[in-house]
Scaffold this motif. Structure first.
Motif, short mmCIF file in Angstrom:
data_model
loop_
_atom_site.label_atom_id
_atom_site.label_comp_id
_atom_site.label_asym_id
_atom_site.label_seq_id
_atom_site.Cartn_x
_atom_site.Cartn_y
_atom_site.Cartn_z
N SER A 162 0.83 -1.21 0.00
CA SER A 162 0.00 0.00 0.00
C SER A 162 0.85 1.25 0.00
N LEU A 163 1.97 1.21 0.72
CA LEU A 163 2.88 2.36 0.75
C LEU A 163 3.45 2.64 -0.64
N ALA A 164 3.53 1.59 -1.46
CA ALA A 164 4.01 1.76 -2.83
C ALA A 164 2.85 1.95 -3.80
N GLN A 165 1.65 2.16 -3.25
CA GLN A 165 0.43 2.37 -4.04
C GLN A 165 0.10 1.16 -4.92
N VAL A 166 0.38 -0.01 -4.37
CA VAL A 166 0.01 -1.27 -5.04
C VAL A 166 -1.02 -1.96 -4.16
N HIS A 167 -2.13 -2.36 -4.76
CA HIS A 167 -3.24 -2.93 -4.01
C HIS A 167 -3.20 -4.45 -4.10
N LEU A 168 -3.04 -5.10 -2.96
CA LEU A 168 -3.02 -6.56 -2.89
C LEU A 168 -4.43 -7.10 -2.68
N ILE A 169 -4.83 -8.04 -3.53
CA ILE A 169 -6.14 -8.70 -3.41
C ILE A 169 -5.88 -10.18 -3.18
N VAL A 170 -6.38 -10.70 -2.07
CA VAL A 170 -6.15 -12.10 -1.70
C VAL A 170 -7.48 -12.84 -1.64
N PHE A 171 -7.58 -13.91 -2.41
CA PHE A 171 -8.76 -14.76 -2.36
C PHE A 171 -8.40 -16.05 -1.62
N LEU A 172 -9.06 -16.27 -0.49
CA LEU A 172 -8.82 -17.46 0.32
C LEU A 172 -9.72 -18.57 -0.19
N VAL A 173 -9.12 -19.62 -0.70
CA VAL A 173 -9.86 -20.74 -1.28
C VAL A 173 -9.69 -21.95 -0.37
#
Length: 327
Positions: A162-173
């Motif tokens: 987030s500090l690098a303005q990158v959004h992490l999306i995690v899908f828990l399967v």
């Protein structure tokens, strides 16, 4: 127009049906795709995709990976990683597994967890920049194996990105245990974990009705191809003469569905019908391999119901229902 394929020069053993390396779309996957794309569009930090064992979650994710790659671009940072089962959380091992999953060249080098975390963060930032995107998507399979500490380490990665303005999306399967974990975290005040990775949930299901089955079988008739570039579907490959004369696997859908319902009644199986893809896929593969190889000239169009019933009962589906869906 049905094309003629000279199968004499092709080894049956290399066919995706024979080696089990393929994916066929289903109604359930289409529904999941609509949810996942909506979550990605809304930049949801994470969500749960859960279901019974053998229901087809991993196969669905593999299918989604290919579709999403086409949607988002072949260099988009999109990963599918399986969470290992451990007795206790280990930060170094956790980041090592993730680095292996994202194919980092130095995944196994060193033993300091903070160094491996930085490697992961830097790689994901680099991949996002190369794709000209501000998103990174990770599907974590078998996510019920994760400990609370591992969610917190993952949250550190989320914050660094987030500090690098990158959004992490995690899908828990994973299995339904994920819902129990979410309830525990919510009831004990772990709101950050719930908000980051578990704010929404989707139950993935198998084959629910005749329409689902027919749509799935249609994939073998139309939405499959081998060899690549041949325009030859899997059904056409294994039953070329019958296919030329109008046979389609999907035309057996009603007969197969009747067999399923009758088998359930005979064995006293009640409750909602939700057939895991594993058993349907195994049934179809056995049908192809038993009656379609080597141009046996088997009259697949008039295959006896008893033969289909025997193939279906050989998949193990009835045992799965009788002895418990949790196994």
């Amino acid at each position: 127009m049905v094309q003629h394929l000279n199968k004499s020069i092709i080894d049956y053993k290399t066919h995706p049906i024979a080696i089990g390396d393929y994916s066929i779309g289903t109604n359930a996957i289409s529904k999941l795709y609509s949810y996942v794309t909506k979550w990605i569009q809304n930049r949801l930090p994470g969500a749960i995709i859960y279901g019974y064992p053998r229901i087809g979650k991993t196969g669905a994710v593999r299918y989604l990976m290919r579709v999403l790659e086409e949607d988002l671009g072949h260099n988009f940072p999109l990963y599918h990683i399986t969470c290992k089962s451990r007795k206790n959380p280990n930060e170094n091992a956790f980041f090592e597994d993730i680095l292996v999953g994202v194919k980092h060249d130095l995944a196994l080098v060193g033993s300091k967890a903070n160094v491996k975390r930085n490697r992961l963060v830097n790689l994901l930032i680099e991949k996002a920049e190369q794709a000209k995107s501000n998103k990174v998507i990770i599907f974590l399979d078998e996510a019920q194996n994760l400990f609370e500490f591992e969610y917190r380490w993952l949250m550190d990665v989320y914050n660094d990105l987030s500090l690098a303005q990158v959004h992490l999306i995690v899908f828990l399967v994973g299995q339904r245990e994920l819902l129990n974990q979410r309830t525990v975290y919510r009831d004990t005040g772990r709101y950050q974990l719930v908000g980051r990775f578990m704010s929404q949930a989707y139950e993935f299901k198998g084959i629910l009705d005749l329409e689902d089955l027919e749509e799935f079988l249609l994939g073998y008739d139309v939405y499959s191809e081998y060899p690549i570039g041949s325009s030859c579907s899997y059904t056409q490959f294994y039953f070329s003469e019958a296919f030329k004369n109008g046979f389609r696997l999907s035309s057996l859908a009603s007969t197969i569905w009747d067999i399923i319902e009758e088998s359930r009644r005979t064995n006293g199986i009640k409750g909602n019908l939700d057939i895991p893809m594993q058993y349907i896929v195994l049934f179809i593969e056995n049908l192809f391999l038993e009656y379609g190889e080597d141009e046996k000239d088997y009259d697949i169009i008039h295959i006896p119901t008893e033969a289909l019933k025997e193939l279906f009962e050989g998949t193990g589906y009835l045992e799965w229902e009788i002895y418990g869906r949790i196994t």
